[in-house]
Motif scaffolding. Structure first.
Motif, PDB file in Angstrom:
ATOM      1  N   ASN A   1       0.709  -1.038  -0.029  1.00 46.43           N
ATOM      2  CA  ASN A   1       0.061   0.303  -0.142  1.00 46.43           C
ATOM      3  C   ASN A   1       0.563   1.621  -0.366  1.00 46.43           C
ATOM      4  OD1 ASN A   1      -2.846  -1.086  -0.107  1.00 46.43           O
ATOM      5  ND2 ASN A   1      -2.708  -1.181   2.747  1.00 46.43           N
TER       6      ASN A   1
ATOM      7  N   MET B   1      -5.672   8.999  -2.059  1.00 45.72           N
ATOM      8  CA  MET B   1      -6.068   8.985  -2.965  1.00 45.72           C
ATOM      9  C   MET B   1      -5.603   6.792  -3.122  1.00 45.72           C
ATOM     10  SD  MET B   1      -8.677  10.535  -3.375  1.00 45.72           S
ATOM     11  CE  MET B   1     -10.163  10.534  -4.182  1.00 45.72           C
ATOM     12  N   LYS B   2      -4.231   7.129  -3.024  1.00 48.93           N
ATOM     13  CA  LYS B   2      -3.936   5.924  -3.838  1.00 48.93           C
ATOM     14  C   LYS B   2      -3.281   4.728  -2.908  1.00 48.93           C
ATOM     15  CE  LYS B   2      -3.413   7.679  -7.947  1.00 48.93           C
ATOM     16  NZ  LYS B   2      -4.376   7.160  -8.905  1.00 48.93           N
ATOM     17  N   VAL B   3      -3.462   5.182  -1.391  1.00 46.13           N
ATOM     18  CA  VAL B   3      -2.799   3.928  -0.531  1.00 46.13           C
ATOM     19  C   VAL B   3      -3.818   3.385   0.079  1.00 46.13           C
ATOM     20  CG1 VAL B   3      -1.771   3.670   1.753  1.00 46.13           C
ATOM     21  CG2 VAL B   3      -0.131   5.558   0.197  1.00 46.13           C
ATOM     22  N   GLY B   4      -4.589   3.392  -0.201  1.00 41.75           N
ATOM     23  CA  GLY B   4      -6.196   2.010  -0.261  1.00 41.75           C
ATOM     24  C   GLY B   4      -6.504   1.559   1.593  1.00 41.75           C
ATOM     25  N   GLY B   5      -5.078   1.845   1.807  1.00 35.48           N
ATOM     26  CA  GLY B   5      -5.175   1.218   3.931  1.00 35.48           C
ATOM     27  C   GLY B   5      -5.304   1.993   4.367  1.00 35.48           C
ATOM     28  N   ALA B   6      -6.053   1.933   5.685  1.00 33.12           N
ATOM     29  CA  ALA B   6      -6.055   2.573   6.621  1.00 33.12           C
ATOM     30  C   ALA B   6      -4.151   4.121   7.005  1.00 33.12           C
ATOM     31  CB  ALA B   6      -6.319   2.751   7.854  1.00 33.12           C
TER      32      ALA B   6
ATOM     33  N   THR C   1      -9.395  -0.746   0.683  1.00 33.81           N
ATOM     34  CA  THR C   1     -11.403   0.331   0.194  1.00 33.81           C
ATOM     35  C   THR C   1     -10.367   1.999   0.002  1.00 33.81           C
ATOM     36  OG1 THR C   1     -10.756   1.277   2.498  1.00 33.81           O
ATOM     37  CG2 THR C   1     -12.618  -0.462   2.529  1.00 33.81           C
TER      38      THR C   1
ATOM     39  N   PRO D   1      -6.707   0.497  -4.780  1.00 38.15           N
ATOM     40  CA  PRO D   1      -6.976   0.699  -5.994  1.00 38.15           C
ATOM     41  C   PRO D   1      -6.085   0.319  -7.098  1.00 38.15           C
ATOM     42  CG  PRO D   1      -6.167   2.929  -4.392  1.00 38.15           C
ATOM     43  CD  PRO D   1      -6.313   1.781  -3.434  1.00 38.15           C
TER      44      PRO D   1
END
Lengths: 202, 129
Positions: free
Chosen positions: A41, A74-79, B46, B40
Motif C-alpha cells: 500500500n 487517494m492511492k494507498v488504499g488502507g488506513a 478500500t 486502487p
C-alpha cells in the motif's frame, strides 16, 4: 529549477526509495499483526507521488505537501492512506512558504494532532504515533541533527514491540500483538530518517 | 422527499456487491444504493476516490448512510466524507453497525421515508440487540 523545488524533488525521491527498499519488510511486519498489505500500500502511494514529482515539487511548500498528502489519501488504499495523507496535508496547512526550524517543530506537532484525530488514537497504543510524538518532542527540544532524530525514531519504533495494540486491525489480536513491531511505527521511522538526511544537506 | 441513500463499503468487492444484492432483494429498488470494495490496485482494501464516487451514485438530498467493514474502511470513509463538497458533507453519516444486517435495516428504514439521522439510529440499534 529553484533550490526549493530541487530540495522538494529530492525529498520525494528519498521517501519513495526508502519505502521501495523496505516494502517487503513492512509487509512482513504487517502479516504478523495486521492484514499484510502495509508495504504494498505504501509503495503504491509513494510511487504515485514519485511519478508526479516534477509537478508537485514545482509548487511552494504548503501546496507541495497538500498535493502529496492528497495523493497518498487517494492511492494507498488502507488506513495508512488517510493517516499519512492527513500528516502531510496538515503539515502543508501549518507551514509557511519559507519554513524555518521553529516552524517545522510547531507544524509537526499540529500535524500529529490531526493524525490523532483521524485515527482516534493516542500514544502507547502501538501505532505510528509512538514514533511521531517522540520525534516531535526531540524537535521541540531543539534536536535537529538528522542522525539524532533518526535514532530517536528507530528507538521509538523498537519500543512498540512490547506494546499491546488497541487500535486498528492488530487490536483484534489482543495480547498476541505483543512481541511484534508496529508496521506503521516502522514506516514512520524510515520516512523520518530519509527526510532528515535530505533536509540536513539543504 | 426522496429516501436516504445507502452505500456499502467493504475491503472485498464481492462482500460489498453481495450485501447490495441482499438489500435489493429484501427492500427493492426505491432506495438509492451503491457499493464499493477493493483498493486502487484491485486487491482487498478500500479506496477514498471510489467511496466518494459511490456516495455520488447513491446521492439523495435527504442524505446518505454508509455501512463499512474493518478499520481502514472506516478511516477511508471518514476521509471521503471530509473531501465532499461543503453542501453534501453534513448529510453523510457512517453507521456503527454490521455491514450486511446494517445495510438491510438502514435501507428498510430509508424506504419508509425516515431522516438520515433516524436511518442511522435504526441500523445502530439493530446491531446493539
Amino acid at each position: 529549477m529553484s533550490a526549493g523545488a530541487e530540495l522538494r524533488a529530492e525529498l520525494v525521491r528519498a521517501v519513495a526509495a526508502v519505502i521501495d527498499r523496505h516494502a517487503e519488510e513492512l509487509t512482513s511486519l504487517d502479516q504478523a499483526i495486521g492484514d499484510g498489505d502495509h508495504g504494498l500500500n505504501m509503495k503504491r502511494g509513494f510511487d504515485a507521488v514519485l511519478a508526479d514529482a516534477a509537478n508537485l515539487s514545482a509548487k511552494p511548500w504548503p501546496d507541495f505537501l497538500k498535493g502529496a498528502g492528497t495523493m497518498l489519501v487517494m492511492k494507498v488504499g488502507g488506513a495508512s492512506g488517510p493517516l499519512y495523507g492527513t500528516l502531510f496535508m496538515a503539515l502543508g496547512k501549518e507551514l509557511p512558504a519559507e519554513p524555518g526550524r521553529a516552524d517545522l517543530a510547531r507544524a509537526f506537532r499540529a500535524a500529529i494532532a490531526a493524525v490523532q484525530a483521524r485515527g482516534k488514537s493516542e500514544r502507547s497504543q502501538k501505532t505510528m504515533l509512538d514514533v511521531l510524538i517522540p520525534v516531535a518532542e526531540a524537535l521541540e527540544a531543539g534536536t535537529f541533527e538528522a542522525a539524532a532524530v533518526a535514532r530517536t525514531a528507530h528507538a521509538a519504533a523498537e519500543a512498540t514491540i512490547p506494546l499491546k495494540a488497541v487500535r486498528g486491525r492488530a487490536s483484534f489480536l489482543g495480547d498476541r500483538s505483543i512481541g511484534h513491531m508496529d508496521p506503521g511505527a516502522r514506516s514512520s521511522a524510515l520516512l523520518i530518517e530519509a527526510i532528515g538526511s535530505v533536509l540536513e544537506k539543504a | 422527499m426522496e429516501s436516504v441513500g445507502v452505500v456499502i463499503v467493504s475491503h472485498s468487492p464481492k462482500v460489498a456487491e453481495g450485501a447490495a444484492d441482499m438489500v435489493r432483494q429484501m427492500v427493492g429498488e426505491e432506495v438509492p444504493l451503491a457499493w464499493t470494495g477493493g483498493n486502487p490496485s484491485g486487491g482487498l482494501g478500500t479506496d477514498v476516490g471510489q467511496i466518494m464516487s459511490a456516495i455520488d451514485r447513491a446521492w439523495s438530498d435527504a442524505g446518505v448512510v454508509l455501512l463499512v467493514d474493518l478499520g481502514g474502511a472506516e478511516t477511508n470513509s471518514e476521509m471521503a466524507i471530509e473531501m465532499l463538497p461543503d453542501e453534501r458533507r453534513g448529510k453523510v453519516l457512517i453507521c456503527n453497525a454490521p455491514v450486511v444486517e446494517g445495510a438491510v435495516v438502514a435501507a428498510t428504514e430509508a424506504a419508509g421515508g425516515s431522516s438520515v439521522d433516524l436511518v442511522r439510529q435504526t441500523a445502530e440499534e439493530y446491531s446493539a440487540r
